[in-house]
Write an enzyme that holds these catalytic residues in place. Structure first.
Site, PDB file in Angstrom:
ATOM      1  N   TYR A   1       0.886  -1.171   0.000  1.00  0.00           N
ATOM      2  CA  TYR A   1       0.000   0.000   0.000  1.00  0.00           C
ATOM      3  C   TYR A   1       0.919   1.215   0.000  1.00  0.00           C
ATOM      4  O   TYR A   1       0.902   2.040   0.893  1.00  0.00           O
ATOM      5  CB  TYR A   1      -0.850  -0.070   1.279  1.00  0.00           C
ATOM      6  CG  TYR A   1      -2.136   0.711   1.309  1.00  0.00           C
ATOM      7  CD1 TYR A   1      -2.915   0.904   0.180  1.00  0.00           C
ATOM      8  CD2 TYR A   1      -2.590   1.237   2.523  1.00  0.00           C
ATOM      9  CE1 TYR A   1      -4.109   1.610   0.249  1.00  0.00           C
ATOM     10  CE2 TYR A   1      -3.780   1.926   2.610  1.00  0.00           C
ATOM     11  CZ  TYR A   1      -4.544   2.116   1.461  1.00  0.00           C
ATOM     12  OH  TYR A   1      -5.727   2.810   1.540  1.00  0.00           O
TER      13      TYR A   1
ATOM     14  N   HIS B   1      -2.637   7.464  -3.132  1.00  0.00           N
ATOM     15  CA  HIS B   1      -3.730   6.492  -3.140  1.00  0.00           C
ATOM     16  C   HIS B   1      -4.279   6.275  -1.731  1.00  0.00           C
ATOM     17  O   HIS B   1      -5.497   6.319  -1.519  1.00  0.00           O
ATOM     18  CB  HIS B   1      -3.242   5.169  -3.723  1.00  0.00           C
ATOM     19  CG  HIS B   1      -4.211   4.041  -3.564  1.00  0.00           C
ATOM     20  ND1 HIS B   1      -5.439   4.020  -4.176  1.00  0.00           N
ATOM     21  CD2 HIS B   1      -4.138   2.892  -2.834  1.00  0.00           C
ATOM     22  CE1 HIS B   1      -6.083   2.908  -3.853  1.00  0.00           C
ATOM     23  NE2 HIS B   1      -5.320   2.210  -3.033  1.00  0.00           N
TER      24      HIS B   1
ATOM     25  N   ARG C   1     -12.858   8.039   5.765  1.00  0.00           N
ATOM     26  CA  ARG C   1     -12.515   8.638   7.065  1.00  0.00           C
ATOM     27  C   ARG C   1     -12.034  10.070   6.803  1.00  0.00           C
ATOM     28  O   ARG C   1     -10.823  10.369   6.914  1.00  0.00           O
ATOM     29  CB  ARG C   1     -11.396   7.840   7.749  1.00  0.00           C
ATOM     30  CG  ARG C   1     -11.730   6.388   8.039  1.00  0.00           C
ATOM     31  CD  ARG C   1     -10.554   5.669   8.678  1.00  0.00           C
ATOM     32  NE  ARG C   1      -9.342   5.783   7.851  1.00  0.00           N
ATOM     33  CZ  ARG C   1      -9.075   5.009   6.802  1.00  0.00           C
ATOM     34  NH1 ARG C   1      -9.928   4.060   6.451  1.00  0.00           N
ATOM     35  NH2 ARG C   1      -7.950   5.170   6.114  1.00  0.00           N
TER      36      ARG C   1
ATOM     37  N   GLU D   1      -0.733  -1.154 -10.748  1.00  0.00           N
ATOM     38  CA  GLU D   1       0.379  -1.448  -9.850  1.00  0.00           C
ATOM     39  C   GLU D   1       1.608  -1.907 -10.647  1.00  0.00           C
ATOM     40  O   GLU D   1       1.514  -2.269 -11.822  1.00  0.00           O
ATOM     41  CB  GLU D   1       0.006  -2.556  -8.854  1.00  0.00           C
ATOM     42  CG  GLU D   1      -1.270  -2.280  -8.069  1.00  0.00           C
ATOM     43  CD  GLU D   1      -1.482  -3.250  -6.920  1.00  0.00           C
ATOM     44  OE1 GLU D   1      -0.473  -3.831  -6.437  1.00  0.00           O
ATOM     45  OE2 GLU D   1      -2.639  -3.422  -6.495  1.00  0.00           O
TER      46      GLU D   1
ATOM     47  N   ASP E   1      -4.391  -5.633  -9.862  1.00  0.00           N
ATOM     48  CA  ASP E   1      -5.038  -6.333  -8.754  1.00  0.00           C
ATOM     49  C   ASP E   1      -6.540  -6.074  -8.842  1.00  0.00           C
ATOM     50  O   ASP E   1      -7.068  -5.145  -8.220  1.00  0.00           O
ATOM     51  CB  ASP E   1      -4.467  -5.835  -7.429  1.00  0.00           C
ATOM     52  CG  ASP E   1      -5.029  -6.581  -6.231  1.00  0.00           C
ATOM     53  OD1 ASP E   1      -5.471  -7.723  -6.413  1.00  0.00           O
ATOM     54  OD2 ASP E   1      -5.025  -6.016  -5.127  1.00  0.00           O
TER      55      ASP E   1
ATOM     56  N   GLN F   1     -15.650  -6.039  -1.038  1.00  0.00           N
ATOM     57  CA  GLN F   1     -14.571  -5.623  -0.151  1.00  0.00           C
ATOM     58  C   GLN F   1     -15.098  -4.809   1.036  1.00  0.00           C
ATOM     59  O   GLN F   1     -14.654  -4.999   2.176  1.00  0.00           O
ATOM     60  CB  GLN F   1     -13.543  -4.807  -0.931  1.00  0.00           C
ATOM     61  CG  GLN F   1     -12.316  -4.385  -0.134  1.00  0.00           C
ATOM     62  CD  GLN F   1     -11.312  -3.632  -0.988  1.00  0.00           C
ATOM     63  OE1 GLN F   1     -11.487  -3.465  -2.191  1.00  0.00           O
ATOM     64  NE2 GLN F   1     -10.233  -3.179  -0.378  1.00  0.00           N
TER      65      GLN F   1
ATOM     66  N   TYR G   1     -13.913  -6.610   4.585  1.00  0.00           N
ATOM     67  CA  TYR G   1     -12.517  -6.308   4.890  1.00  0.00           C
ATOM     68  C   TYR G   1     -12.226  -6.079   6.364  1.00  0.00           C
ATOM     69  O   TYR G   1     -11.073  -6.159   6.795  1.00  0.00           O
ATOM     70  CB  TYR G   1     -12.034  -5.107   4.062  1.00  0.00           C
ATOM     71  CG  TYR G   1     -12.327  -3.749   4.635  1.00  0.00           C
ATOM     72  CD1 TYR G   1     -11.340  -3.028   5.309  1.00  0.00           C
ATOM     73  CD2 TYR G   1     -13.597  -3.168   4.502  1.00  0.00           C
ATOM     74  CE1 TYR G   1     -11.601  -1.765   5.832  1.00  0.00           C
ATOM     75  CE2 TYR G   1     -13.859  -1.919   5.018  1.00  0.00           C
ATOM     76  CZ  TYR G   1     -12.860  -1.223   5.677  1.00  0.00           C
ATOM     77  OH  TYR G   1     -13.130   0.021   6.191  1.00  0.00           O
TER      78      TYR G   1
ATOM     79  N   LYS H   1     -10.667  -9.850  -3.667  1.00  0.00           N
ATOM     80  CA  LYS H   1      -9.444  -9.696  -4.439  1.00  0.00           C
ATOM     81  C   LYS H   1      -8.813 -11.019  -4.858  1.00  0.00           C
ATOM     82  O   LYS H   1      -7.868 -11.022  -5.662  1.00  0.00           O
ATOM     83  CB  LYS H   1      -8.421  -8.883  -3.641  1.00  0.00           C
ATOM     84  CG  LYS H   1      -8.754  -7.396  -3.535  1.00  0.00           C
ATOM     85  CD  LYS H   1      -7.733  -6.688  -2.654  1.00  0.00           C
ATOM     86  CE  LYS H   1      -7.975  -5.185  -2.632  1.00  0.00           C
ATOM     87  NZ  LYS H   1      -7.498  -4.511  -3.844  1.00  0.00           N
TER      88      LYS H   1
ATOM     89  N   SER I   1      -5.691 -11.641 -10.515  1.00  0.00           N
ATOM     90  CA  SER I   1      -4.707 -10.569 -10.673  1.00  0.00           C
ATOM     91  C   SER I   1      -3.997 -10.841 -11.989  1.00  0.00           C
ATOM     92  O   SER I   1      -3.856 -11.992 -12.401  1.00  0.00           O
ATOM     93  CB  SER I   1      -3.696 -10.547  -9.522  1.00  0.00           C
ATOM     94  OG  SER I   1      -4.325 -10.323  -8.283  1.00  0.00           O
TER      95      SER I   1
END
EC number: 3.7.1.2
Length: 412
Positions: free
Chosen positions: A125, A130, A139, A196, A228, A235, A239, A248, A252
């Site tokens: 990550y 992102h 959030r 990615e 991905d 999700q 998650y 996920k 991929s």
């Protein structure tokens, strides 16, 4: 500048400075090759003409249907192979030129295959842009979790469903949340791509022995494009508390040609300054990324391709070396063929967002695809095309394309 007797189109991803490794087949079995311009160098055939006399074991690894054993011989070997072919392409009297009709096969006439046997896959990550954008969607007051700037956050993904470019992706079924009700079991309505890169591990590390950040890059063989695929509605429901799972694990994708670590070195640039300073085991000096341009195109069925993202890997907050150092700090061992992906790579503007979740603000604001078409998430028969290249003066190195088309969900 290197001058090849083989015509290579201007702007080709596969210049003489690149020579990426891949697995291909024609009317003969899958085997190793190097891409150059619009051609593939047949490595077993060149070996048979004694081009790689320093390595008698080369013939065996060139005939394998994956690159793992070739990679396992080390970067000295793969560098020798590339340099031998590079020199031969610049020598008008070389065996490669004399037998070019036998040793060079048109790319249009071959099928590319999954280049690696991937035992383990980890998805990081590493893009602050992102992570901040996604965090702000859910959030707004606290987009980044407290740990994000102290370590490269990651999760272990599913290696068995990683496939090569051109493999279609079936829309998955899963549980999705409903307000004030039990979840529904249905095909995802929020299928997404993620732009990615993935670093290909080139040698084993020892179990129980961390890899120091200063030595981490020695463990990288090369780099591929990585998609991905993600089902965002599935999700959102699954998650917490342990992270993504079925949203996920269904697919991929990787590009078929592995660009070597050595070929990319001329494109190194400083990584963003980190604040606060990470703990000493992550404090690499200097920290370096690549000036690597990346794009995502989407081609709706029977329509033109539209570009939905243009960004650059040079902005990644966490580097490949830091990913490896953190991954192994517990003593977790790396193995040849493992993939360590960057996570979605994004920039600051909406046109630089590496997934639709960001670009559409979680489906609230559609992106325009031309011809009156818009997308919030991917629809059936959309094709996603990811591309990447580096340019430094006249030297260009690219990754080719990573393609995947969405197929409708199977009836259950």
């Amino acid at each position: 500048m290197l001058q090849s007797w083989l015509p290579v189109p201007s702007g080709s991803d596969f210049s003489i400075y690149n020579l990426p490794f891949g697995i291909f087949s024609d009317d003969r079995p899958a085997r190793a090759g190097l891409a150059i311009g619009e051609w593939v160098v047949d490595l077993p055939a060149t070996y048979a003409l004694n081009l790689f006399s320093r390595y008698p074991e080369a013939g065996g690894v060139f005939r394998k249907p994956v690159l793992n054993d070739l990679i396992g011989l080390g970067r000295e070997f793969s560098g020798y192979v590339r340099k031998t072919i590079q020199d031969a392409l610049c020598d008008g009297d070389s065996i490669l030129k004399r037998y070019s009709e036998h040793l060079l096969i048109p790319l249009k006439d071959v099928q590319t295959h999954m280049p690696l046997r991937v035992g383990n896959y980890t998805d990081f990550y590493s893009s602050e842009e992102h992570a901040f954008s996604v965090g702000r969607l859910f959030r707004p007051e606290n987009p980044l979790f407290p740990n994000w700037k102290h370590m490269p956050v990651a999760y272990h993904g599913r290696a068995s469903s990683i496939t090569v470019s051109g493999t279609p992706v079936r829309r998955p079924w899963g549980q999705t949340a409903q307000t004030g009700a039990n979840p529904l079991f249905q095909p995802t309505n929020a299928l997404d791509y993620e732009l990615e890169l993935a670093f290909v591990i080139g040698k084993d590390s020892s179990c129980g022995q961390p890899v120091p950040v200063a030595e981490a890059e020695d463990y990288i063989f090369g780099v591929v494009l990585f998609n991905d695929w993600s089902a965002r509605d599935i999700q959102r429901w699954e998650y917490q508390p342990l992270g993504p799972f079925t949203s996920k694990n269904f697919a991929s994708g990787i590009s078929p040609w592995v660009v070597t670590w050595e070929a990319l070195q001329v494109f190194r640039v400083p990584a963003p300054v980190q604040s606060p300073m990470p703990l000493p085991y992550l404090a690499a000096a200097p920290r370096m990324n690549f000036d690597l341009s990346l794009t995502v195109g989407v081609k709706p069925e029977n329509h033109r391709e539209c570009t939905l993202c243009e960004t650059n890997a040079k902005h990644l907050y966490w580097t490949a070396a830091q990913q490896i150092a953190h991954h192994t700090v517990t003593g977790c061992n790396l193995q040849v063929g493992d993939l360590l992906a960057t996570g979605t790579i994004s920039g600051t503007g909406l046109a630089q967002k590496g997934c639709l979740l960001e670009a559409t603000l979680n489906g609230k604001q559609p992106v325009q695809c031309g011809d009156g078409i818009e997308r919030r998430f991917l629809e059936d028969y959309d094709e996603v095309i990811i591309r990447g290249f580096c340019q430094n003066g006249d030297i260009r190195i690219g990754f080719g394309e990573l393609r995947g088309q969405v197929l409708p969900a199977l009836p259950l």
